[in-house]
Design a protein around this motif. Structure first.
Motif, short mmCIF file in Angstrom:
data_model
loop_
_atom_site.label_atom_id
_atom_site.label_comp_id
_atom_site.label_asym_id
_atom_site.label_seq_id
_atom_site.Cartn_x
_atom_site.Cartn_y
_atom_site.Cartn_z
N GLY A 101 0.76 -1.14 0.05
CA GLY A 101 0.07 -0.05 -0.01
C GLY A 101 0.71 1.18 -0.05
O GLY A 101 0.25 2.28 -0.01
N ILE A 102 2.14 1.24 0.04
CA ILE A 102 2.99 2.35 -0.06
C ILE A 102 3.92 2.40 -1.33
O ILE A 102 4.39 1.37 -1.50
CB ILE A 102 3.90 2.48 1.16
CG1 ILE A 102 3.16 2.52 2.55
CG2 ILE A 102 4.92 3.55 1.20
CD1 ILE A 102 4.02 2.50 3.95
N HIS A 131 9.08 4.59 0.56
CA HIS A 131 9.69 3.77 1.31
C HIS A 131 11.20 4.47 1.79
O HIS A 131 11.69 5.20 1.01
CB HIS A 131 10.25 2.45 0.70
CG HIS A 131 9.10 1.45 0.62
ND1 HIS A 131 8.07 1.71 -0.29
CD2 HIS A 131 9.13 0.43 1.38
CE1 HIS A 131 7.01 0.89 -0.06
NE2 HIS A 131 7.68 -0.13 0.74
N LYS A 132 11.68 4.06 2.93
CA LYS A 132 12.83 4.56 3.47
C LYS A 132 13.84 3.60 3.76
O LYS A 132 13.81 2.61 4.41
CB LYS A 132 12.59 5.08 4.83
CG LYS A 132 11.62 6.69 4.67
CD LYS A 132 11.41 7.35 6.06
CE LYS A 132 10.67 8.56 5.68
NZ LYS A 132 11.21 9.56 5.00
N GLU A 151 5.61 -6.91 -10.06
CA GLU A 151 4.53 -5.70 -10.01
C GLU A 151 5.45 -4.62 -9.37
O GLU A 151 5.30 -3.34 -9.91
CB GLU A 151 3.44 -5.90 -8.88
CG GLU A 151 2.47 -4.87 -8.75
CD GLU A 151 1.46 -5.01 -7.71
OE1 GLU A 151 0.50 -4.25 -7.39
OE2 GLU A 151 1.33 -6.15 -7.20
N HIS A 152 6.32 -4.83 -8.40
CA HIS A 152 7.29 -3.78 -8.01
C HIS A 152 8.41 -3.49 -9.24
O HIS A 152 8.42 -2.32 -9.14
CB HIS A 152 7.99 -4.35 -6.90
CG HIS A 152 7.09 -4.62 -5.68
ND1 HIS A 152 7.20 -5.89 -4.93
CD2 HIS A 152 5.90 -4.03 -5.17
CE1 HIS A 152 6.46 -5.82 -3.96
NE2 HIS A 152 5.81 -4.73 -4.09
N PHE A 153 8.94 -4.58 -9.96
CA PHE A 153 9.76 -4.25 -10.94
C PHE A 153 9.08 -3.04 -11.82
O PHE A 153 9.50 -2.28 -12.40
CB PHE A 153 10.20 -5.34 -11.62
CG PHE A 153 11.51 -5.86 -10.91
CD1 PHE A 153 12.83 -5.49 -11.73
CD2 PHE A 153 11.40 -6.58 -9.93
CE1 PHE A 153 13.84 -5.96 -10.76
CE2 PHE A 153 12.74 -7.42 -9.33
CZ PHE A 153 13.79 -6.70 -9.87
N GLN A 154 7.80 -3.61 -12.09
CA GLN A 154 7.15 -2.62 -13.11
C GLN A 154 6.72 -1.24 -12.66
O GLN A 154 6.81 -0.21 -13.52
CB GLN A 154 5.63 -3.38 -13.65
CG GLN A 154 4.99 -2.71 -14.82
CD GLN A 154 5.84 -2.71 -16.03
OE1 GLN A 154 6.59 -3.86 -16.30
NE2 GLN A 154 6.02 -1.53 -16.94
N GLU A 155 6.45 -1.19 -11.32
CA GLU A 155 6.37 0.21 -10.71
C GLU A 155 7.57 0.96 -10.95
O GLU A 155 7.72 2.14 -11.39
CB GLU A 155 5.86 -0.18 -9.51
CG GLU A 155 5.58 1.46 -8.76
CD GLU A 155 5.33 1.34 -7.39
OE1 GLU A 155 5.12 2.32 -6.65
OE2 GLU A 155 4.82 0.33 -6.93
#
Length: 464
Positions: A367-368, A373-374, A403-407
């Motif tokens: 959701g973030i 992210h830190k 999904e994260h790679f695409q983002e």
């Protein structure tokens, strides 16, 4: 008792004897009985008889000639029949040797990756992999289709650069040098085994596999096509087309990962699995390298601020943490150096300190956004090649999904490529993870105000 037929000479002798008898008995009677006409008829008969005999002799001579010619033709015919029989036998033998014995194996090396234990053995491991592949396929065919002198061809296409990056990302960077020797050993194992680096062009291996599949499956001497691309649903349409064309019986699937892609499994084709030859699972979700394609962005999509951490700071400037992205590109494009992921990690500091964590140990918070992210994930580390190493202020240790790679790719495209921004040629070309065109194209409101980050000459034209 019947006497043998008299010859013309016998007739002539009898006639002359009859004349002599007539002359001795009664010359007067002879003169009265035989007229000139009768004498002419007799002589005509005799001449005709001679002519007939001569004709018969000529015909008999011609018949002998024809018989001799026919005898020669019959001998020639027998010779040709024997030659024809031998040719038919030879053709049948050659067909038996070729038809039904040619087996072509096509492998996508970006998804069917050999076991790390085998790769680590270098050239010897390449020989072992080739032998294991050959023996397993031959045994499978003999068990299911009967023993035969199968002739096996293997074509494996892979992206060396992408595979190297993947090994680095998952902590297997030590395999890179061994993999080069492994490829040599595999290619030298037999003349018909070929392992080829097709480069980093998007879907280069996929394209070659589809062409080889289409060409080889149509050859009458091809008995089976063993297809090793079960990890990718994109191959399903090509396989289904071949099945529709009537080649279903020629197709066998070679499993790389333990679980096949859903669309491939749905084809319900016979499959072969070779234990311990390939890695049973993906090294990491989304780690298969490919050039990020240009993303289509609408007018409502946000543009990242100049200070966005996803852009690794000002790309054209050099900060205290290390060289700028443009210098990284210029130095990394010709020769990619050893990744910092292979260096020894130290303890992780808190907050936004330098990266010191182990690869793949930090989870993404659901959701973030990644940029929140830190520290945020390092764009260069996951999409290209970060040379900041342990001094990088962005995260190298996140466990990323596709999904994260695409983002990450989408966000990176929102930032300008520093070399294109300076009207230079980008050494990475289509493989560059940053944007070569403004996502708003000719409709960019910031460009009209002179505030858009995309400052290159052609960066606001329509990419199409």
């Amino acid at each position: 008792m019947d006497s043998e037929p008299a010859s013309s000479q016998d007739y002539q002798n009898r006639i002359e004897l009859g004349f002599d008898q007539l002359k001795s008995k009664s010359p007067s009677i002879l003169s009265r009985t035989l007229t000139n006409q009768t004498s002419d008829d007799v002589y005509k008969f005799m001449n005709h008889e001679k002519s007939s005999q001569e004709t018969i002799r000529k015909l008999e001579n011609e018949l002998s000639v024809y018989k001799l010619a026919i005898s020669g033709l019959e001998a020639e015919r027998d010779r040709f029949r024997k030659l024809q029989d031998e040719t038919v036998k030879e053709v049948t033998f050659l067909k038996d040797q070729v038809k039904g014995h040619r087996v072509v194996t096509l492998i996508d090396g970006d998804g069917s990756i050999f076991s790390s234990d085998i790769i680590a053995q270098g050239q010897h491991g390449g020989h072992l992999a080739a032998c294991s592949l050959s023996d397993s396929i031959t045994q499978f065919l003999s068990t299911n289709y009967g023993a035969a002198p199968y002739q096996l061809w293997v074509y494996l296409f892979y992206n060396k650069r992408g595979l190297t990056d993947t090994f680095n990302r998952v902590g297997l960077g030590s395999l890179n040098k061994a993999y080069e020797d492994f490829v040599v050993g595999f290619n030298q194992a037999t003349e018909r085994f070929t392992m080829v680096d097709v480069g980093s062009m998007k879907e280069a291996a996929d394209t070659k596999l589809r062409v080889y599949l289409d060409d080889d499956i149509r050859l009458p001497q091809t008995f089976k096509i063993i297809f090793g691309g079960c990890h990718d649903n994109g191959y399903a349409s090509s396989l289904r087309s071949q099945m529709t064309a009537g080649f279903r019986d020629k197709l066998i699937l070679l499993k790389g990962y333990t679980q096949m892609a859903n669309a491939i499994a749905a084809l319900d084709l016979p499959s072969l699995e070779i234990p311990d030859l390939f890695m049973p699972h993906k090294l990491a979700a989304g780690c298969r390298w490919m050039p990020a394609s240009n993303q289509v962005v609408t007018d409502t999509d946000p543009i990242l601020d100049e200070s966005s951490p996803m852009l690794l700071g000002e790309p054209d400037e050099t900060d205290s943490t290390g060289p700028s992205y443009s210098r990284v590109l210029q130095g990394a494009a010709p020769n990619r150096e050893k990744s910092p992921r292979e260096q020894s990690p130290s303890t992780e500091a808190s907050g936004e300190a330098s990266y010191t964590g182990f690869p793949g140990t930090r989870h993404i918070i659901p959701g973030i956004r990644l940029s929140k992210h830190k520290p945020p994930p390092c764009t260069l580390f996951y999409l290209s090649n970060c040379k900041h190493g342990t001094q990088c202020k962005y995260g190298h240790d996140y466990l990323m999904s596709e999904e994260h790679f695409q983002e990450l790719r989408d966000n990176a495209k929102l930032g300008p490529c520093p070399m294109i921004n300076r009207d230079e040629v980008c050494t990475w070309g289509d493989a560059c993870c940053y944007g070569h065109y403004c996502p708003h194209s000719t409709k960019c409101p910031f460009y009209k105000l002179g505030k858009c980050k995309f400052r290159g000459v052609d960066m606001h034209r329509d990419p199409a």
